[in-house]
Design an enzyme around this catalytic site. Sequence first.
Site, PDB file in Angstrom:
ATOM      1  N   ASP A  61       0.791  -1.230   0.000  1.00 47.75           N
ATOM      2  CA  ASP A  61       0.000   0.000   0.000  1.00 47.75           C
ATOM      3  C   ASP A  61       0.828   1.287   0.000  1.00 47.75           C
ATOM      4  O   ASP A  61       1.754   1.433   0.813  1.00 47.75           O
ATOM      5  CB  ASP A  61      -0.896   0.064   1.242  1.00 47.75           C
ATOM      6  N   ASP A 140      -0.405  -4.781  18.053  1.00 49.76           N
ATOM      7  CA  ASP A 140       0.148  -4.871  19.409  1.00 49.76           C
ATOM      8  C   ASP A 140       0.517  -6.315  19.757  1.00 49.76           C
ATOM      9  O   ASP A 140       0.334  -7.229  18.935  1.00 49.76           O
ATOM     10  CB  ASP A 140      -0.823  -4.240  20.412  1.00 49.76           C
TER      11      ASP A 140
END
Length: 555
Positions: A61, A140
Amino acid sequence: MAISSIFLLSLFSLIYVIPIEATHHVYQTLETLSSHHSSKSNHQPYRTAYHFQPLKNWINDPNGPMRYGGFYHLFYQYNPKGAVWGNIVWAHSVSKDLVNWTPLDHAIHPSQPSDIKGCWSGSATILPGGKPAILYTGIDPNNHQVQNIAIPKNMSDPLLREWKKSPKNPLMEPTIANKINSSSFRDPTTSWLGKDGFWRVLIGSKIDTKGMAILYKSKNFVDWVEAKHPLHSAEGTGMWECPDFYPVLDKNLLRTGVDTSRNGDDDVRHVLKVSLDDTKHDHYLIGSYDVVKDVFVPENGFEDNGFVLRYDYGKYYASKTFFDDGKNRRILLGWVNESSSVADDVKKGWSGIHTIPREIWLHESGKQLVQWPVKEIENLRMNPVNWPTKVIKGGERISITGVDSVQADVEISFEISDLGKVESLRKWIDPQLLCSQKGAGVKGGVGPFGLLVFASQGLKEYTAVFFRIFKYQDKNLVLMCSDQSRSSLNKDNDMTSYGTFVDVDPLHEKLSLRTLIDHSVVESFGGEGRACVTARVYPTLAIHDKAMLKLTSEY
């Protein structure tokens, strides 16, 4: 049919069914950007020469494009360790012209608990005072998707080489209270400032199969609160990746772009674009933004049809726009994945490119967007070649000589004088399926006519970009196809054919085709940018000086 001028930007017009006149001008080649982009090596016949592509490894991207300090900045998802997805960081390059890019050190890489397992996509916003801020998705330790912020360490550095993360990260995260799916919460948009003084940002998400753009608001760009409802959602669309939300000017004959925070004015409409994870295509809606209710309202025709329109009907995904305040235009960038096997990607040592940056604006009809390669790409054109007018009969193929067939910019226009032999469509059919059923080798009433790119001797390999005209419900219907079914003898490649219908009346206007050719990518723009189709192809015979470029008219 006759040809009159090939420019490479190969310009020519064709009048169909009977012998016709045309003009074309050609630039003999497009200049290679730099030595490290060069694909002249026999070992790298598929490396592009003027598209954005790192020296090695995986890219996907485009992230956070913006103009700052006299430079265009492009960040992008990058794996510094290999040619497959993984180990994702934000790589960073800068340019003065959107064409020639200089790589810098990576801007954002895993370093906090909120992004220790990956720094995924996001966007840049220019805050008051000209200060850039990046919102991005981090992964995370629990593999939850959360939203973080990073700002430049040194605002006086026009290259923005170093970035620092907030100790308050993550700023937005899934919780038991908000019931957000922790594996479907990513890709924050460029933020916009409302007239109430609150910043707003969208995050892509889903609930079951309902895709949505979750809306957050903040007064200071750090403390964000989820709104009571998404900006927009749609059943059955699945996960919305890389959402983009921006204003466009109505009746915009000058192609002018506007700042993302422009809203609520009578001359402005809005575009909501989403990258649908289920289909791997970029779809968009046109509508209005209700600034009081904080909702996007699709216009009539878009509500019932849903996400029908696409930026590009070929291999194209995870796109991102930004407003270029230096030239008052909106620029679109997109990712083009490989069509080769993973094993071949690893062998090449790289995977993925970006398309040529495109200007994007609302068509004067108000029914769709228009895209066109940025003007700066024309600075790469070299050695114009002019052809005298030629007559081309149906069934003829004409070689376009004097050009570098693997590295070119071709423009053509077709003019049809007689549509008496068009084929009839009895029922509506998906255009991509129609392109597969009626490829370049299938003769029709009017068509196929267009280009054969990367054509080998004897046509054992070629990629065809062509038009075909049908009659449907008493109206002429123009089909544009990018046929890759014979693009390579290597059957491990994805050789899917792509296509779309082009909103052009061939009785009253010419059919234009512009095709950018660059070793393994073919970007085509039909109807002056009303339809775009991008292909990745890997011929085994039609490489280097063995590749030919031909005009074809089969009917």
